[in-house]
Enzyme design. Structure first.
Site, short mmCIF file in Angstrom:
data_model
loop_
_atom_site.label_atom_id
_atom_site.label_comp_id
_atom_site.label_asym_id
_atom_site.label_seq_id
_atom_site.Cartn_x
_atom_site.Cartn_y
_atom_site.Cartn_z
N MET A 31 -3.83 -0.16 6.60
CA MET A 31 -3.99 0.63 7.85
C MET A 31 -5.12 1.33 7.66
O MET A 31 -5.14 2.32 8.60
CB MET A 31 -2.56 1.62 7.93
CG MET A 31 -1.30 0.86 7.90
SD MET A 31 -0.06 1.72 9.04
CE MET A 31 0.24 3.17 7.69
N GLY A 32 -6.01 1.10 6.81
CA GLY A 32 -7.43 1.81 6.85
C GLY A 32 -7.58 3.03 6.14
O GLY A 32 -6.54 3.59 5.28
N LEU A 34 -9.58 3.68 3.80
CA LEU A 34 -9.67 3.01 2.67
C LEU A 34 -9.83 3.67 1.56
O LEU A 34 -10.42 4.72 1.54
CB LEU A 34 -10.12 1.58 2.65
CG LEU A 34 -9.73 0.73 3.59
CD1 LEU A 34 -10.59 -0.55 3.60
CD2 LEU A 34 -8.34 0.19 3.49
N HIS A 35 -9.34 3.50 0.41
CA HIS A 35 -9.59 4.28 -1.02
C HIS A 35 -9.41 3.42 -2.09
O HIS A 35 -9.15 1.99 -1.79
CB HIS A 35 -8.60 5.36 -1.28
CG HIS A 35 -7.11 5.12 -1.10
ND1 HIS A 35 -6.48 4.47 -1.77
CD2 HIS A 35 -6.18 5.35 0.00
CE1 HIS A 35 -5.30 4.28 -1.46
NE2 HIS A 35 -5.07 4.77 -0.39
N HIS A 38 -6.43 0.71 -2.36
CA HIS A 38 -6.85 -0.65 -1.35
C HIS A 38 -7.71 -1.59 -2.11
O HIS A 38 -7.40 -2.54 -2.20
CB HIS A 38 -7.22 -0.15 0.04
CG HIS A 38 -6.54 0.81 0.62
ND1 HIS A 38 -6.61 2.08 1.12
CD2 HIS A 38 -5.00 0.40 1.20
CE1 HIS A 38 -5.81 2.55 1.66
NE2 HIS A 38 -4.67 1.86 2.06
N GLN A 62 5.61 1.15 13.01
CA GLN A 62 6.20 1.69 11.89
C GLN A 62 6.48 3.10 11.69
O GLN A 62 6.73 3.74 10.83
CB GLN A 62 5.78 0.72 10.68
CG GLN A 62 4.26 1.50 10.32
CD GLN A 62 3.51 0.67 9.22
OE1 GLN A 62 3.18 -0.63 9.55
NE2 GLN A 62 3.51 1.08 7.97
N LYS A 151 2.69 1.27 -5.08
CA LYS A 151 2.99 2.46 -4.51
C LYS A 151 3.81 2.93 -3.58
O LYS A 151 4.85 3.68 -3.42
CB LYS A 151 1.51 3.28 -3.79
CG LYS A 151 1.49 3.94 -2.73
CD LYS A 151 1.00 5.43 -3.42
CE LYS A 151 1.26 6.59 -2.61
NZ LYS A 151 1.18 6.20 -1.09
N SER A 187 -3.81 7.85 -1.72
CA SER A 187 -3.08 7.76 -0.43
C SER A 187 -4.13 8.17 0.93
O SER A 187 -4.67 9.01 0.64
CB SER A 187 -1.98 8.42 -0.12
OG SER A 187 -1.56 8.64 1.07
N SER A 188 -4.12 7.33 1.67
CA SER A 188 -4.75 7.69 3.12
C SER A 188 -4.28 9.23 3.49
O SER A 188 -5.34 9.97 3.97
CB SER A 188 -4.55 6.62 4.26
OG SER A 188 -4.82 5.50 3.46
P1 AMP Z 1 -1.55 1.47 3.67
O1 AMP Z 1 -2.91 1.37 4.03
O2 AMP Z 1 -1.20 2.76 3.24
O3 AMP Z 1 -0.46 0.85 4.70
O4 AMP Z 1 -1.52 0.52 2.27
C1 AMP Z 1 -2.03 -0.56 2.34
C2 AMP Z 1 -1.47 -1.42 1.06
O5 AMP Z 1 -2.19 -0.91 0.06
C3 AMP Z 1 -0.01 -1.35 0.67
O6 AMP Z 1 0.29 -2.52 0.12
C4 AMP Z 1 -0.14 -0.01 -0.37
O7 AMP Z 1 0.94 -0.28 -1.11
C5 AMP Z 1 -1.36 -0.30 -1.03
N1 AMP Z 1 -1.66 0.84 -1.49
C6 AMP Z 1 -2.13 2.18 -1.03
N2 AMP Z 1 -2.17 3.18 -1.91
C7 AMP Z 1 -2.29 2.70 -3.29
C8 AMP Z 1 -2.38 3.14 -4.47
N3 AMP Z 1 -2.61 4.34 -4.66
N4 AMP Z 1 -2.31 2.18 -5.32
C9 AMP Z 1 -2.22 0.98 -5.19
N5 AMP Z 1 -2.13 0.18 -3.84
C10 AMP Z 1 -1.82 0.94 -3.08
#
Ligand code: AMP
Length: 280
Positions: A31-32, A34-35, A38, A62, A151, A187-188
């Protein structure tokens, strides 16, 4: 050079060409904002595929909480830069209309217990929205492998169940949680924390690590009480902490009822909701 696509049609053409050249495709949906968490998925995908495709789409279906959707961080330029530096080949950044033409949402999934506990219980409809978008994205990208972070432990279980239920031809690969130096899971949403909330949030991962250290010595109930107490103060408010069977996500009361149970937590830091988990 990273290629940026905003339409399914253009992305499909690119993918057809990759497949015609027998390239193995790895996909990382996000969902962008990014860190490094990701980027770790991109790096894993690069090791195991010829082409890595990411998506950046803040999926409205969601979000059960409208203000969470509105406040969700959006940093498309920085995301493109990070993906480029991370060696990603292509990114799909669709507008909402591209994924939900005429606003239509008609799929309704039933994941049973997997969606009725923890995140599913406190965020009604959340996993139905996750399943809808993941299926739509997988149908466009048609990857050999798709990468998800542990996560979001419950989300990973839902995605595996979706793929099985719909017989989708893709391998789902779970990747480890990436943390800040002090232990906070990346986390974003962390960017929305105030300085004080950020400082206090480290107590979440610290409480989980302590629970793991003491797992052999304490009962499930004692561990639960400890974690909840350590993550409750004027800045932090836990929503749940459950120790679950990693396959069924049912809460366990006896430590020996399954190998490697997982402790999953959601905590409000001010008005930012953070989740984390640890495998025992
Ligand atoms: P999101 O952008 O939060 O929807 O996350 C996209 C993907 O990145 C999902 O599969 C998350 O589980 C993964 N992700 C997010 N944060 C982390 C993290 N700290 N470590 C590993 N994977 C992550």
């Amino acid at each position: 050079m990273l290629q940026v696509f905003t339409t399914k049609a253009a992305l499909s053409d690119y993918i057809c060409n990759c497949k015609a050249e027998n390239k193995k495709i790895g996909f990382v949906p996000t969902m962008g904002a990014l860190h490094q968490g990701h980027i770790s998925l991109i790096e894993q995908a690069k090791k195991e595929n010829d082409i890595v495709i990411a998506s950046v789409f803040v999926n409205p279906t969601q979000f059960n909480d409208k203000s969470d959707l509105e406040k969700y961080p959006r940093t498309p330029e920085e995301d493109i830069k990070m993906l480029e530096e991370g060696g990603c080949n292509a990114v799909f950044m669709p507008l909402q209309e591209e994924m939900y033409p005429a606003g239509e949402v008609n799929e309704s999934y039933n994941f049973g217990n997997l969606e009725s506990v923890m995140e599913g219980k406190f965020r009604p409809g959340h996993f139905n929205g996750v399943a809808i978008i993941v299926k739509r994205l997988l149908n466009v990208v048609k990857p050999h492998n798709a990468y998800f972070g542990q996560k979001d432990f419950q989300q990973l279980a839902i995605v595996r169940a979706l793929v099985k239920m719909e017989n989708l031809p893709v391998n789902i690969i779970g990747c480890p949680i990436i943390r800040e130096i002090d232990g906070l899971a990346m986390s974003s949403r962390n960017r929305r924390l105030s300085a004080k909330e950020r400082e206090e949030s480290v107590k979440i991962s610290k409480a989980l690590a302590k629970a793991k250290n003491e797992f052999a010595l304490k009962t499930i109930d004692e561990i639960r009480q400890d974690v909840l107490a350590l993550t409750t103060n004027s800045f932090l408010k836990p929503e749940y902490f459950e120790i679950v069977n990693p396959n069924t996500l049912e809460s366990i009361t006896d430590k020996n009822s399954c190998p490697h149970p997982v402790g999953c937590i959601a905590v409000w830091a001010g008005n930012v909701r953070l989740i984390d988990n640890i495998q025992f």
